[in-house]
Write a protein that holds these residues in place. Structure first.
Motif, mmCIF file in Angstrom:
data_model
loop_
_atom_site.group_PDB
_atom_site.id
_atom_site.type_symbol
_atom_site.label_atom_id
_atom_site.label_comp_id
_atom_site.label_asym_id
_atom_site.label_seq_id
_atom_site.Cartn_x
_atom_site.Cartn_y
_atom_site.Cartn_z
ATOM 1 N N ILE A 122 -25.162 -1.819 5.654
ATOM 2 C CA ILE A 122 -26.027 -2.191 4.534
ATOM 3 C C ILE A 122 -27.075 -1.119 4.297
ATOM 4 C CG2 ILE A 122 -27.747 -3.881 3.775
ATOM 5 C CD1 ILE A 122 -26.109 -6.015 5.190
ATOM 6 N N LYS A 123 -27.517 -0.531 5.424
ATOM 7 C CA LYS A 123 -28.523 0.531 5.290
ATOM 8 C C LYS A 123 -27.988 1.697 4.464
ATOM 9 C CE LYS A 123 -29.191 3.338 8.675
ATOM 10 N NZ LYS A 123 -29.583 3.914 9.998
ATOM 11 N N LEU A 124 -26.694 1.989 4.602
ATOM 12 C CA LEU A 124 -26.114 3.124 3.900
ATOM 13 C C LEU A 124 -25.963 2.866 2.406
ATOM 14 C CD1 LEU A 124 -23.348 4.202 6.462
ATOM 15 C CD2 LEU A 124 -25.554 5.314 6.021
ATOM 16 N N ILE A 125 -25.696 1.606 2.030
ATOM 17 C CA ILE A 125 -25.499 1.321 0.601
ATOM 18 C C ILE A 125 -26.801 0.965 -0.098
ATOM 19 C CG2 ILE A 125 -23.152 0.529 1.044
ATOM 20 C CD1 ILE A 125 -24.147 -2.312 0.702
ATOM 21 N N ASN B 42 -22.780 -10.561 23.253
ATOM 22 C CA ASN B 42 -22.877 -9.131 22.951
ATOM 23 C C ASN B 42 -22.172 -8.797 21.635
ATOM 24 O OD1 ASN B 42 -24.203 -8.776 25.376
ATOM 25 N ND2 ASN B 42 -22.333 -8.253 26.498
ATOM 26 N N GLY B 43 -21.060 -9.509 21.347
ATOM 27 C CA GLY B 43 -20.345 -9.261 20.090
ATOM 28 C C GLY B 43 -21.186 -9.596 18.877
ATOM 29 N N VAL B 44 -21.920 -10.716 18.936
ATOM 30 C CA VAL B 44 -22.804 -11.079 17.818
ATOM 31 C C VAL B 44 -23.859 -10.002 17.602
ATOM 32 C CG1 VAL B 44 -24.546 -12.745 17.057
ATOM 33 C CG2 VAL B 44 -22.408 -13.539 18.065
ATOM 34 N N GLY B 45 -24.403 -9.500 18.722
ATOM 35 C CA GLY B 45 -25.404 -8.443 18.589
ATOM 36 C C GLY B 45 -24.832 -7.171 17.985
ATOM 37 N N LEU B 46 -23.635 -6.791 18.457
ATOM 38 C CA LEU B 46 -23.013 -5.577 17.929
ATOM 39 C C LEU B 46 -22.659 -5.725 16.449
ATOM 40 C CD1 LEU B 46 -20.653 -4.606 20.901
ATOM 41 C CD2 LEU B 46 -22.686 -3.369 20.120
ATOM 42 N N MET B 47 -22.135 -6.913 16.086
ATOM 43 C CA MET B 47 -21.805 -7.131 14.680
ATOM 44 C C MET B 47 -23.050 -7.040 13.808
ATOM 45 S SD MET B 47 -18.960 -10.166 14.821
ATOM 46 C CE MET B 47 -18.952 -10.262 13.034
ATOM 47 N N SER B 48 -24.136 -7.617 14.273
ATOM 48 C CA SER B 48 -25.388 -7.534 13.508
ATOM 49 C C SER B 48 -25.838 -6.083 13.374
ATOM 50 C CB SER B 48 -26.474 -8.357 14.205
ATOM 51 O OG SER B 48 -26.088 -9.702 14.296
#
Length: 745
Positions: A713-716, A700-706
């Motif tokens: 990245i979407k914001l920049i 779940n942590g890998v998914g949340l980090m992604s």
């Protein structure tokens, strides 16, 4: 004779049509099948009777010819591997077949009445017939694989029968406990079978014994490995025959109907472990450490079963621990190499204990006729007493079974137990002392059960300080006469008024005792003080119907005469020991002497001591549990036990310790609950936590980090390719610079 042996394969399959037809009938024609349910009971008895006659015929031929017959056919053939199925007819097989069929027929007849009002009547007979098939298949098996298949079928039938009343939580838990405990032993049995196949390359008994003995004689095997394999094989017998430490399932198995207890938990299924060790004794006898281990487990079970039976309140559980102890005697005899005496005690105990269980079922059946008695009360000896007047036939039958189990001549168990006890002196003095002491305990707890159940007076008075009344007794019956009085250990008066129709019953006492906690502290243990319900009518118990009494009386006959099968005497050149002659082929296979004859003087000299031990146990039980008659003018003898001071025979701490040890089953169940069951639960909880928090947490942590990285990245992002390329080359440049820096320095 050869033609008779050729048809012996039908022995296990004759009872099989009953469960099949009952199952098909309930599926296709349920109404007609249920309306003709008595027909299925008759068919079960008829088919098992045919098997019994066939087994008796084979046994007579074996006694006359001392022969062993085996027939096998190939089932699986692949290169060097060949698995054969077949049947083996030898003295051990014929003895077990006769035991299974004779006790089984009597139990089925008994069950027709005992289970007549139960909704599961047809299911009961289907299970019982399938159990008979499985047990007969087990004893006629010619190899270890075949034994294992029927071994598991017997375990499955035991699970179904113990949990027959599965709507009761206690019965459901009991069958699960029996199933899990036996799986431990069965897993060991499977590993042992595979281990010996790896050593010898054969599952067949004849080839297995011959190859293994050759390997032992030429020292071509690893003794540590064969010892381990033998212990694993023996583990199956430990579980099935309720030997320490896998005995814990047997007392709880009494939650099943009483006929089940009589058949599978006294005479047949629990004897399967004894059968297995006897069958494999040519394998074990060449491994001295294993024989010592078998005898050690046997003597521990003998003593533990007897001590745990001392304070049981449930009549069936008391008999269950007695069964455990007697099975320990058989295992001890096998460990000492006394093949003949172990099987002799197996025979005599089967009939005597089946008699006791059916007798207890008759008592329970009678107690349940008393309105207001729940199943717990109807099996609890605390609520019994004074039954002699109402169930005289059951009382006499139970007394004979009790005397037999105590080893009183000339009843059945005397002949077999006495020989085992005498063999212990030749084996080990320590083992002999424990075995003889346990024989006295057996007499004590069996007569405790008898006295608590049947003895006592209806009009009861305890002697008070003035000495005006002097006809004391230990119990009050619910069906006692009016104005019965009793004085407890503090001499507080309790008045019992018998309920007639809707009359009122009143009790007057300065102190109220909880029966389960304080009953052991009274002058005479287990005084029954039970309040009445004003809205209920109470009836008297009565003797069971003839359908239930007939099997009991037949078992009484067996208990009286079956011991003469192995009389160890030679009278005017005629050997009276039929059993030794019967077992000659098997005894020769063990390279033992089949002559067990002795003279009268030596026999009487050995028997006097064992009978004296039994009478001592009976006397102590009589002293503690039987009413103390009017010849005693004061309470000095009682006060010797109950008052404080230096004259006390046993201190409260010792008495309470013994009582608590026995009543709480030696704390073994509690130990298993804490260490095994509790430990497994803690491990499961820890594993669940690790899986949920660590394994699932990483995923779940890998998914949340992604997810968060994408959001950042979407914001920049501005949508211009030149900006993306600038960032990409910037990251690559930084990475190359760091890499070059690390390589250089």
């Amino acid at each position: 004779m050869e033609q008779t042996y050729q048809y012996a394969w039908i022995i296990p399959f004759l009872p099989l049509p009953v469960p099949i037809l009952i199952g098909l009938g309930l599926l296709l024609f349920p109404t007609a099948t249920k309306s003709l349910r008595r027909m299925w009971a008759f068919m079960s008895v008829l088919l098992l009777s045919i098997v019994m006659l066939f087994s008796i015929n084979l046994s007579i031929q074996q006694i006359n010819s001392s022969s062993i017959y085996q027939y096998v056919w190939s089932w699986i053939i692949n290169n060097d591997f060949s698995l054969e199925f077949g049947y083996l007819i030898d003295p051990l097989t014929s003895i077990m077949s006769i035991l299974i069929t004779t006790v089984g027929i009597l139990v089925l007849i008994y069950s027709d009445n005992y289970m007549s009002h139960d909704d599961g009547y047809l299911r009961f007979f289907a299970y019982m017939s399938f159990f008979s098939t499985s047990m007969l298949g087990l004893v006629t098996s010619s190899n270890l694989v075949q034994i294992y298949i029927f071994w598991e079928l017997v375990g499955m039938c035991s699970y179904l029968l113990i949990g027959f009343w599965f709507t009761r939580p206690a019965a459901a838990n009991a069958c699960q406990k029996a199933f899990v405990t036996n799986r431990v032993g069965d897993f060991g049995l499977l590993l042992g079978i595979l281990g010996f196949y790896w050593i010898t390359g054969s599952f067949e008994f004849r080839d297995l014994f011959q190859i293994f003995n050759n390997l032992i004689s030429t020292n071509q095997v690893n003794f540590l490995f064969i010892t381990l394999c033998a212990v694993l094989l023996f583990a199956g017998a430990i579980a099935k025959s309720a030997q320490f430490p896998l005995h814990v399932w047997l007392p709880d198995a009494m939650e099943g109907p009483t006929p089940i207890s009589a058949l599978i938990h006294a005479a047949t299924m629990v004897a399967a472990g004894i059968f297995l060790v006897a069958r494999l004794l040519p394998l074990f006898i060449v491994i001295p450490h294993i024989m010592n281990f078998i005898s050690l487990i046997g003597i521990l079970t003998v003593f533990l079963g007897a001590t745990l039976a001392l304070a049981q309140q449930d009549i069936k559980r008391g008999l269950a621990y007695s069964t455990m102890s007697q099975l320990g005697y058989m295992m001890l005899a096998l460990g000492m190499g006394s093949y003949r005496n172990a099987l002799f005690h197996l025979i005599t105990h089967a009939y005597s204990k089946a008699l006791l269980f059916l007798g207890s079922g008759s008592v329970i059946h009678s107690m349940e006729t008393v309105v207001g008695y729940s199943p717990n009360k109807s099996q609890n000896m605390v609520f019994m007493g004074g039954l002699t007047k109402y169930v005289p036939i059951t009382k006499i039958s139970f007394l004979l079974g009790t005397l037999s189990l105590c080893g009183i001549p000339p009843l059945a168990c005397f002949w077999s137990k006495d020989e085992i006890l005498n063999d212990t002196w030749l084996y080990s003095p320590i083992v002999a002392i424990i075995a003889w002491f346990t024989a006295g305990l057996t007499a004590f707890y069996m007569f405790r059960i008898y006295f608590l159940t049947f003895e006592g007076h209806l009009n009861v008075y305890f002697q008070n300080y003035s000495g005006k009344k002097n006809t004391p007794s230990y119990s009050i019956s619910l069906w006692g006469k009016k104005d019965s009085k009793i004085i407890n250990k503090n001499f507080h008066l309790v008045t019992l008024l018998t309920m007639k129709n809707n009359e009122r019953a009143s009790f007057f006492s300065k102190k109220i005792y909880k029966m389960d906690q304080n009953v052991r502290n009274m002058i005479q243990p287990f005084i029954t003080i039970t309040p009445f319900d004003n809205n209920k009518n109470y009836s008297y118990p009565y003797e069971s119907d003839n359908t239930m009494l007939f099997p009991i009386l037949i078992l009484v006959l067996f208990t009286l005469v079956v011991g003469f099968l192995g009389i160890p005497f030679n009278q005017e050149g005629v050997d009276l020991d039929i059993l030794s002659k019967w077992l000659t082929p098997s005894i020769n296979l063990l390279h033992q002497n089949s002559n067990n004859s002795t003279d009268w003087y030596e026999f009487v000299k050995d028997a006097v001591f064992s009978v004296s031990i039994a009478y001592l146990g009976i006397f102590i039980a009589f002293f503690l549990y039987k009413p103390i008659y009017s010849s005693l003018q004061n309470l000095d003898l009682i006060n010797l036990f109950v008052k404080t001071g230096p004259k006390r025979i046993l201190s409260d701490k010792i008495k309470n310790g013994i009582y608590n040890w026995s009543y709480n089953r030696g704390y073994i169940d509690a130990f298993y609950e804490i260490c095994l069951t509790g430990g497994m639960r803690k491990l499961a909880e820890l594993t669940h936590f690790f899986d949920r928090r660590v394994i699932d947490g990483i995923t779940n942590g890998v998914g949340l980090m992604s997810f968060f990285l994408g959001e950042v990245i979407k914001l920049i992002g501005g949508g211009r390719i030149s900006s993306y390329l600038f960032l990409y080359f910037s990251y690559v440049s930084i990475f190359l610079f760091i890499y070059y820096f690390l390589i250089t320095f």
